[in-house]
Design a protein around this motif. Structure first.
Motif, mmCIF file in Angstrom:
data_model
loop_
_atom_site.group_PDB
_atom_site.id
_atom_site.type_symbol
_atom_site.label_atom_id
_atom_site.label_comp_id
_atom_site.label_asym_id
_atom_site.label_seq_id
_atom_site.Cartn_x
_atom_site.Cartn_y
_atom_site.Cartn_z
ATOM 1 N N VAL A 238 -67.339 -1.180 -79.590
ATOM 2 C CA VAL A 238 -68.508 -2.067 -80.287
ATOM 3 C C VAL A 238 -68.717 -1.635 -81.711
ATOM 4 O O VAL A 238 -68.701 -2.560 -82.807
ATOM 5 N N ALA A 239 -68.643 -0.315 -82.058
ATOM 6 C CA ALA A 239 -68.826 0.182 -83.447
ATOM 7 C C ALA A 239 -67.497 -0.381 -84.430
ATOM 8 O O ALA A 239 -67.856 -0.540 -85.598
ATOM 9 N N GLY A 240 -66.357 -0.370 -83.590
ATOM 10 C CA GLY A 240 -65.155 -0.734 -84.544
ATOM 11 C C GLY A 240 -65.349 -2.234 -84.609
ATOM 12 O O GLY A 240 -65.052 -2.468 -85.930
ATOM 13 N N VAL A 241 -65.814 -2.880 -83.886
ATOM 14 C CA VAL A 241 -66.219 -4.537 -84.242
ATOM 15 C C VAL A 241 -67.007 -4.584 -85.416
ATOM 16 O O VAL A 241 -66.974 -5.238 -86.340
ATOM 17 N N LEU A 242 -68.328 -3.816 -85.385
ATOM 18 C CA LEU A 242 -69.143 -3.888 -86.269
ATOM 19 C C LEU A 242 -68.742 -3.385 -87.776
ATOM 20 O O LEU A 242 -68.868 -3.939 -89.097
ATOM 21 N N LEU A 243 -67.860 -2.249 -87.685
ATOM 22 C CA LEU A 243 -67.507 -1.846 -89.016
ATOM 23 C C LEU A 243 -66.348 -2.695 -89.689
ATOM 24 O O LEU A 243 -66.374 -2.873 -90.698
ATOM 25 N N THR A 244 -65.444 -3.421 -88.749
ATOM 26 C CA THR A 244 -64.535 -4.274 -89.100
ATOM 27 C C THR A 244 -65.034 -5.422 -89.808
ATOM 28 O O THR A 244 -64.863 -5.936 -90.766
ATOM 29 N N SER A 245 -65.970 -5.754 -89.166
ATOM 30 C CA SER A 245 -66.916 -6.939 -89.596
ATOM 31 C C SER A 245 -67.608 -6.823 -90.954
ATOM 32 O O SER A 245 -67.568 -7.576 -92.085
ATOM 33 N N ARG A 246 -67.995 -5.401 -91.012
ATOM 34 C CA ARG A 246 -68.891 -5.010 -92.431
ATOM 35 C C ARG A 246 -67.765 -4.937 -93.522
ATOM 36 O O ARG A 246 -68.248 -5.332 -94.579
ATOM 37 N N LEU A 247 -66.573 -4.443 -93.048
ATOM 38 C CA LEU A 247 -65.687 -4.259 -94.256
ATOM 39 C C LEU A 247 -64.780 -5.418 -94.437
ATOM 40 O O LEU A 247 -64.073 -5.693 -95.572
ATOM 41 N N ALA A 248 -64.699 -6.462 -93.386
ATOM 42 C CA ALA A 248 -64.124 -7.751 -93.434
ATOM 43 C C ALA A 248 -62.571 -7.332 -93.625
ATOM 44 O O ALA A 248 -61.613 -8.210 -94.189
ATOM 45 N N SER A 249 -62.040 -6.220 -93.343
ATOM 46 C CA SER A 249 -60.555 -5.714 -93.260
ATOM 47 C C SER A 249 -60.315 -4.626 -92.191
ATOM 48 O O SER A 249 -61.320 -4.231 -91.740
ATOM 49 N N THR A 250 -59.365 -4.673 -91.935
ATOM 50 C CA THR A 250 -58.555 -3.441 -91.054
ATOM 51 C C THR A 250 -57.745 -2.426 -91.658
ATOM 52 O O THR A 250 -56.703 -2.959 -92.233
ATOM 53 N N ARG A 251 -57.998 -1.150 -91.865
ATOM 54 C CA ARG A 251 -56.885 -0.027 -92.315
ATOM 55 C C ARG A 251 -56.732 1.013 -91.343
ATOM 56 O O ARG A 251 -57.756 1.196 -90.656
ATOM 57 N N PRO A 252 -55.886 1.484 -91.105
ATOM 58 C CA PRO A 252 -55.462 2.841 -90.353
ATOM 59 C C PRO A 252 -56.525 3.883 -90.325
ATOM 60 O O PRO A 252 -56.524 4.580 -89.776
ATOM 61 N N SER A 253 -56.904 4.127 -91.751
ATOM 62 C CA SER A 253 -57.822 5.276 -91.926
ATOM 63 C C SER A 253 -59.483 4.714 -91.713
ATOM 64 O O SER A 253 -60.194 5.528 -92.020
ATOM 65 N N ILE A 254 -59.629 3.652 -90.936
ATOM 66 C CA ILE A 254 -60.971 3.316 -90.794
ATOM 67 C C ILE A 254 -61.626 4.203 -89.984
ATOM 68 O O ILE A 254 -61.068 4.849 -89.098
ATOM 69 N N ALA A 255 -62.884 4.619 -90.478
ATOM 70 C CA ALA A 255 -63.830 5.663 -89.817
ATOM 71 C C ALA A 255 -63.294 7.027 -89.730
ATOM 72 O O ALA A 255 -63.392 7.763 -88.769
ATOM 73 N N PHE A 256 -62.462 7.418 -90.621
ATOM 74 C CA PHE A 256 -61.856 8.521 -90.533
ATOM 75 C C PHE A 256 -62.786 9.730 -90.780
ATOM 76 O O PHE A 256 -63.641 9.772 -91.669
ATOM 77 N N GLY A 257 -62.793 10.722 -89.781
ATOM 78 C CA GLY A 257 -63.808 11.767 -89.805
ATOM 79 C C GLY A 257 -65.269 11.575 -89.261
ATOM 80 O O GLY A 257 -65.810 12.366 -89.261
ATOM 81 N N TRP A 258 -65.128 10.397 -88.684
ATOM 82 C CA TRP A 258 -66.674 9.956 -88.297
ATOM 83 C C TRP A 258 -66.927 10.802 -86.841
ATOM 84 O O TRP A 258 -67.975 11.010 -86.632
ATOM 85 N N GLU A 259 -65.970 11.269 -86.255
ATOM 86 C CA GLU A 259 -66.105 12.178 -84.945
ATOM 87 C C GLU A 259 -67.118 13.256 -85.308
ATOM 88 O O GLU A 259 -67.880 13.657 -84.413
ATOM 89 N N LEU A 260 -66.906 13.970 -86.408
ATOM 90 C CA LEU A 260 -67.731 15.012 -86.760
ATOM 91 C C LEU A 260 -69.202 14.635 -86.746
ATOM 92 O O LEU A 260 -70.083 15.424 -86.485
ATOM 93 N N GLU A 261 -69.388 13.495 -87.569
ATOM 94 C CA GLU A 261 -70.667 13.167 -87.873
ATOM 95 C C GLU A 261 -71.386 12.729 -86.351
ATOM 96 O O GLU A 261 -72.573 12.777 -86.348
ATOM 97 N N VAL A 262 -70.805 11.947 -85.624
ATOM 98 C CA VAL A 262 -71.254 11.556 -84.035
ATOM 99 C C VAL A 262 -71.518 12.950 -83.627
ATOM 100 O O VAL A 262 -72.780 12.976 -82.881
ATOM 101 N N VAL A 263 -70.793 13.769 -83.308
ATOM 102 C CA VAL A 263 -71.143 15.021 -82.606
ATOM 103 C C VAL A 263 -72.276 15.744 -83.382
ATOM 104 O O VAL A 263 -73.296 16.362 -82.808
ATOM 105 N N THR A 264 -72.308 15.926 -84.635
ATOM 106 C CA THR A 264 -73.633 16.148 -85.252
ATOM 107 C C THR A 264 -74.837 15.526 -85.030
ATOM 108 O O THR A 264 -75.950 16.405 -84.922
#
Length: 333
Positions: A238-264
């Motif tokens: 779901v978050a991937g859909v939202l972020l793709t919609s917000r950026l209007a594009s897809t790159r392999p580096s999308i959301a890089f490092g977000w796992e740290l912020e989610v755990v935080t």
């Protein structure tokens, strides 16, 4: 006898009333921090106290917070998923591939969410069926899922998403209230009921505290954990859909490092990293704190690397804080 009686009579007086316990709870402290950060941002930046600025702030944390809701349940059960950001990247990549085959907005949304669910089920299978440690499994799938995205895209990007997809990541339900924020609130309410008002939620706490006792009490531990991995993957999709919609594009580096912020967000919200304790309310307040901090630093033109250092230090602090308090209490005892 008099002294002994006096001591026994003082014991009930030490028990906190529900109101006092709520006031002294971790969510109450987080609420004070939210208010303090709001006031501080208002004083430091003349641009903060604006309806549109506050609305923009919600975009800095809603996608991460949506994943954190499911991650909280998983960590309470004694497991963890470090592949959530890579699941987002793979979900976005699969949406881009589906776009090339002419799939419309409903199909793209289903592809993104479905990819997340499949990835979560894959993690759950490896942990619950093969008995592998979740931290090892998800570190492996973190590289595996994002690696697939890099193989498919390389240094390219998928663009040209339909305009109707923009609403999910850029649209507003009413005035300055974004669709993302409303979806986050709905998910938070649903997860609150699931964790704190259902037998399934009680099973999660029991498993996190003592999985062996939970198994002997008749709880299907592996099944519960598998469902939680699926939920975490689903929310990552779901978050991937939202972020793709917000950026209007897809790159392999999308959301890089977000796992740290989610755990935080999860740990800052009062969820024990060892499992068995936590609340959805704390996670929601922690998400607001992360949003206020990152947005406030952004208004002050603080470099992104400084934000990363702050988030890492914050994660260490919130993990070490209860351990330090416990050591102090033990020494006093």
């Amino acid at each position: 006898m008099t002294e002994a009686t006096a001591n026994t009579q003082r014991i009930p007086d030490r028990l906190e009333s529900p109101l006092k316990a709520a006031i002294l709870s971790w969510p109450a402290l987080l609420l004070l921090v939210v208010v303090g950060l709001f006031i501080l941002n208002s004083l430091l930046s003349p641009y903060f106290l604006s309806a549109w600025s506050i609305s923009d702030m919600t975009f800095t944390f809603t996608e991460k917070a949506i994943i954190a809701l499911a991650m909280a349940l998983l960590i309470i059960s004694g497991e963890i998923d470090l592949s959530v950001a890579s699941i987002m990247a793979l979900a976005s990549t699969m949406m881009g591939i589906a776009l090339q085959y002419g799939l419309g907005t409903p199909g793209l949304v289903l592809v993104g969410i479905g990819t997340g669910l499949i990835c979560g089920a894959f993690n759950g299978f490896l942990v619950t069926r093969l008995g592998l440690p979740s931290i090892v499994v998800t570190i492996g799938t973190m590289s595996f899922f994002r690696g697939i995205s890099y193989i498919v895209l390389g240094d390219q990007a998928f663009k040209g998403y339909p305009d109707s997809l923009d609403f999910f990541g850029q649209g507003y339900v009413f005035w300055v209230v974004s669709f993302e924020f409303v979806l986050f609130l709905i998910c938070a309410a649903a997860y609150y009921v699931l964790l704190h008002r259902t037998n399934f939620g009680r099973h999660i706490f029991v498993i996190g505290n003592n999985p062996v006792a939970a198994r002997f009490s008749g709880i299907r531990v592996e099944r519960v954990k598998f469902i939680l991995f699926c939920l975490t993957g689903l929310m990552s999709g779901v978050a991937g859909v939202l972020l793709t919609s917000r950026l209007a594009s897809t790159r392999p580096s999308i959301a890089f490092g977000w796992e740290l912020e989610v755990v935080t967000i999860v740990v800052l919200g009062g969820v024990s990293i060892l499992g068995g304790a936590g609340s959805i309310l704390g996670v929601v307040l922690a998400a607001f704190i992360m949003g206020l901090v990152t947005f406030g630093l952004g208004l002050l033109n603080v470099p992104g690397i400084v934000m990363s250092i702050f988030i890492g230090a914050l994660l260490i602090f919130v993990i070490a804080l209860p351990i330090a308090f416990r050591m102090i209490r033990e020494r006093r005892a």
